[in-house]
Design a protein around this motif. Structure first.
Motif, PDB file in Angstrom:
ATOM      1  N   TYR A  79       0.830  -1.212   0.000  1.00  0.00           N
ATOM      2  CA  TYR A  79       0.000   0.000   0.000  1.00  0.00           C
ATOM      3  C   TYR A  79       0.865   1.264   0.000  1.00  0.00           C
ATOM      4  O   TYR A  79       0.412   2.326  -0.424  1.00  0.00           O
ATOM      5  CB  TYR A  79      -0.935  -0.002   1.220  1.00  0.00           C
ATOM      6  N   GLN A  80       2.081   1.155   0.496  1.00  0.00           N
ATOM      7  CA  GLN A  80       2.945   2.336   0.652  1.00  0.00           C
ATOM      8  C   GLN A  80       4.290   2.084  -0.044  1.00  0.00           C
ATOM      9  O   GLN A  80       5.305   1.836   0.606  1.00  0.00           O
ATOM     10  CB  GLN A  80       3.136   2.600   2.152  1.00  0.00           C
ATOM     11  N   THR A 111      -0.088   7.768   6.864  1.00  0.00           N
ATOM     12  CA  THR A 111       0.799   7.015   5.977  1.00  0.00           C
ATOM     13  C   THR A 111       1.576   5.917   6.715  1.00  0.00           C
ATOM     14  O   THR A 111       2.432   5.257   6.122  1.00  0.00           O
ATOM     15  CB  THR A 111       1.782   7.969   5.247  1.00  0.00           C
ATOM     16  N   TYR A 238      -3.740   5.585   4.850  1.00  0.00           N
ATOM     17  CA  TYR A 238      -4.316   4.245   4.971  1.00  0.00           C
ATOM     18  C   TYR A 238      -5.714   4.341   5.591  1.00  0.00           C
ATOM     19  O   TYR A 238      -6.550   3.483   5.387  1.00  0.00           O
ATOM     20  CB  TYR A 238      -3.407   3.382   5.845  1.00  0.00           C
ATOM     21  N   LYS A 241      -8.254   4.402   2.925  1.00  0.00           N
ATOM     22  CA  LYS A 241      -7.952   3.392   1.902  1.00  0.00           C
ATOM     23  C   LYS A 241      -9.182   2.968   1.091  1.00  0.00           C
ATOM     24  O   LYS A 241      -9.149   2.948  -0.124  1.00  0.00           O
ATOM     25  CB  LYS A 241      -7.325   2.173   2.598  1.00  0.00           C
ATOM     26  N   ASP A 242     -10.223   2.591   1.796  1.00  0.00           N
ATOM     27  CA  ASP A 242     -11.386   2.042   1.083  1.00  0.00           C
ATOM     28  C   ASP A 242     -12.513   3.051   0.910  1.00  0.00           C
ATOM     29  O   ASP A 242     -13.630   2.710   0.598  1.00  0.00           O
ATOM     30  CB  ASP A 242     -11.909   0.798   1.825  1.00  0.00           C
TER      31      ASP A 242
END
Ligand code: ADP
Ligand code: MG
Length: 250
Positions: A79-80, A111, A238, A241-242
């Motif tokens: 993700y990062q 983050t 994060y 994120k969704d």
């Protein structure tokens, strides 16, 4: 008193609580019947040692006051992508602590800065290294009060004793000048003696504003970065994120 009761009393007197707990099942286990005494003593003392190590590990993590219990295995590196897993894995060996080096996680909110700082801290605390996690604003509040009461030195001494100190969230709020000077004294005292991990949402160019004085800010940065791994994280939070919060509504 039966011999078994006497044994239990002896185990209590010696505080061998794990051995006391497992003795009934150990004695019931047929495979232990034919064991030489030395082997049985090794089994039982090993169980006590493992139990004590685990308890000490848990206590050390608790007293380190982490905001949550998250480790590197909970971190989604995909993700990062600006964070290199190999670099973080190397930091997790705690080799940086031998060199009394520092780590700064720099990036925007969400983050993973606090997560990574905590994960490294938990690694240290697990190894019984004295570790402490504190929020920057809280630390500055302590310095502000100490400065009024003429006991900055005591606060510096207190936070100097931790082999690993984690200071989270530099830069969310500007701080008072006296507190900044106390913070500088702490960083100067820890310089080349103890490792410190910091997280910040502000680049160094903004630290003058954060600390209310560019001279103090420069002096702090100078000590911190001399032996330091600066991990810059450029990515999305994060936390969202969704959630498609940046998508146009149709
Ligand atoms: P900040 O950079 O603001 O300190 P945090 O480290 O607190 O952000 O991360 C916010 C939340 O998102 C936490 O619950 C954290 O565990 C989680 N998180 C952040 N990045 C990741 C990631 N790459 N993989 C898994 N969880 C993550
Ligand atoms: Mg954070």
């Amino acid at each position: 008193m039966s011999k078994y009761a006497q044994l239990n009393n002896n185990l209590d007197s010696l505080s061998l609580s794990k051995i006391k707990e497992i003795i009934p099942s150990y004695l019931d286990n047929k495979t232990n019947e034919s064991k030489p005494l030395v082997d049985s003593l090794i089994d039982l003392t090993n169980a006590e040692i493992t139990f004590r190590d685990e308890r000490a590990r848990r206590i050390n993590i608790t007293v380190s006051s982490f905001p949550y219990h998250k480790t590197l295995s909970d971190f989604d590196f995909s993700y990062q992508p600006t964070i290199h897993k190999a670099k973080i894995d190397d930091l997790a060996t705690l080799r940086f602590m031998d060199e009394k080096a520092n780590i700064i996680f720099m990036g925007s909110p969400g983050t993973g800065k606090t997560h990574l700082a905590t994960a490294l801290g938990i690694e240290a605390a697990s190894q019984r290294i004295s570790t402490y996690f504190i929020n920057f604003a809280e630390l500055m509040e302590k310095f502000k009060r100490a400065s009024k009461e003429n006991r900055v030195e005591q606060v510096v001494k207190h936070y100097l004793k931790y082999s690993l100190l984690i200071i989270d969230e530099i830069g969310y709020l500007p701080v008072d000048r006296d507190a900044s000077y106390g913070f500088f004294q702490l960083i100067a005292a820890r310089y080349e003696k103890r490792s410190t991990i910091l997280t910040t949402n502000q680049p160094f160019s903004r630290w003058g504003e954060v600390f209310g004085d560019p001279v103090i800010a420069n002096a702090i940065i100078d000590r911190l970065v001399h032996h330091c791994e600066v991990i810059k994280i450029n990515g999305m939070s994060y936390r969202i994120k969704d959630k498609n919060i940046f998508e146009e509504e149709s």
